[in-house]
Design a protein around this motif. Structure first.
Motif, PDB file in Angstrom:
ATOM      1  N   ALA A 105      47.528  53.197 113.316  1.00 53.42           N
ATOM      2  CA  ALA A 105      48.030  54.572 113.441  1.00 53.42           C
ATOM      3  C   ALA A 105      48.136  54.974 114.907  1.00 53.42           C
ATOM      4  N   LEU A 106      47.190  54.509 115.721  1.00 54.77           N
ATOM      5  CA  LEU A 106      47.197  54.877 117.136  1.00 54.77           C
ATOM      6  C   LEU A 106      48.251  54.126 117.943  1.00 54.77           C
ATOM      7  N   GLU A 107      48.942  53.170 117.326  1.00 58.52           N
ATOM      8  CA  GLU A 107      50.070  52.520 117.986  1.00 58.52           C
ATOM      9  C   GLU A 107      51.292  53.435 117.995  1.00 58.52           C
ATOM     10  N   SER A 110      53.416  59.094 119.541  1.00 62.62           N
ATOM     11  CA  SER A 110      53.316  60.548 119.334  1.00 62.62           C
ATOM     12  C   SER A 110      51.931  60.924 118.817  1.00 62.62           C
ATOM     13  N   LEU A 111      51.445  60.157 117.842  1.00 60.56           N
ATOM     14  CA  LEU A 111      50.117  60.412 117.295  1.00 60.56           C
ATOM     15  C   LEU A 111      49.044  60.171 118.355  1.00 60.56           C
ATOM     16  N   LEU A 112      49.199  59.114 119.141  1.00 62.30           N
ATOM     17  CA  LEU A 112      48.239  58.810 120.194  1.00 62.30           C
ATOM     18  C   LEU A 112      48.167  59.941 121.211  1.00 62.30           C
ATOM     19  N   GLN A 117      45.054  64.422 123.453  1.00 61.32           N
ATOM     20  CA  GLN A 117      44.912  65.849 123.779  1.00 61.32           C
ATOM     21  C   GLN A 117      43.646  66.420 123.137  1.00 61.32           C
ATOM     22  N   CYS A 118      43.333  65.962 121.924  1.00 63.97           N
ATOM     23  CA  CYS A 118      42.125  66.429 121.243  1.00 63.97           C
ATOM     24  C   CYS A 118      40.859  65.926 121.930  1.00 63.97           C
ATOM     25  N   LEU A 119      40.939  64.753 122.554  1.00 59.55           N
ATOM     26  CA  LEU A 119      39.769  64.149 123.182  1.00 59.55           C
ATOM     27  C   LEU A 119      39.582  64.572 124.623  1.00 59.55           C
TER      28      LEU A 119
END
Length: 124
Positions: A105-107, A110-112, A117-119
Motif C-alpha cells: 500500500a505504501l508503494e 499518493s498514499l505514502l 504528513q500524518c507522521l
C-alpha cells in the motif's frame, strides 16, 4: 469548539492508573511465568501528544545486556480497530496485520505522501 462541531469520541473509555506496582519474590524469579496485565502496560507506555506518538520502553536485565537489541526487535505490537466501530473492520484489520500488504500500500505515492504528513511532527 463551534456550536455545530461534534466530538470525535464523545464517550471515551478512560482508564486510571492506580499507583505503582508492588514487586513480589516471584516477579524476579526467572523460572516463574509473569503474565503481562493492564497495570504493566500503563507502566511501559509513553504517549507524546505533541508528536502524535506512542512509545514503549523496556528495561534490560543488566546494564550491559548483550541481548538488548534482539529483545527490542522482538517486541511485537498489533494495531487493530476496536471491535464494532468500523463498517469494514475485518478488511482493515486484515490489512493492518499483513505487513506485506502494508508495504504494498505504501508503494502508492499518493498514499505514502498522506501517511508521511500524518507522521510529521506538528510545529508549535
Amino acid at each position: 469548539m463551534s456550536a455545530g462541531a461534534q466530538l470525535e469520541n464523545a464517550n471515551p473509555v478512560i482508564f486510571q492508573r492506580s499507583g505503582e506496582r508492588l514487586l513480589t519474590a516471584t516477579d524476579e524469579d526467572e523460572d516463574v511465568h509473569d503474565p503481562i496485565d493492564d497495570r504493566e502496560i500503563f507502566d511501559i507506555l509513553f504517549v507524546n501528544d505533541s508528536e502524535s506518538t506512542v512509545g514503549i520502553e523496556f528495561t534490560p536485565t543488566i546494564p550491559h545486556c548483550s541481548m538488548a537489541t534482539l529483545i527490542g526487535l522482538s517486541i511485537k505490537i498489533d494495531v487493530s480497530i476496536t471491535p464494532g466501530t468500523h463498517a469494514s473492520e475485518d478488511a482493515v484489520n486484515k490489512q493492518l496485520a499483513d505487513k506485506e500488504r502494508v508495504a504494498a500500500a505504501l508503494e502508492n505515492s499518493s498514499l505514502l505522501e498522506v501517511v508521511n504528513q500524518c507522521l510529521t511532527t506538528r510545529s508549535a
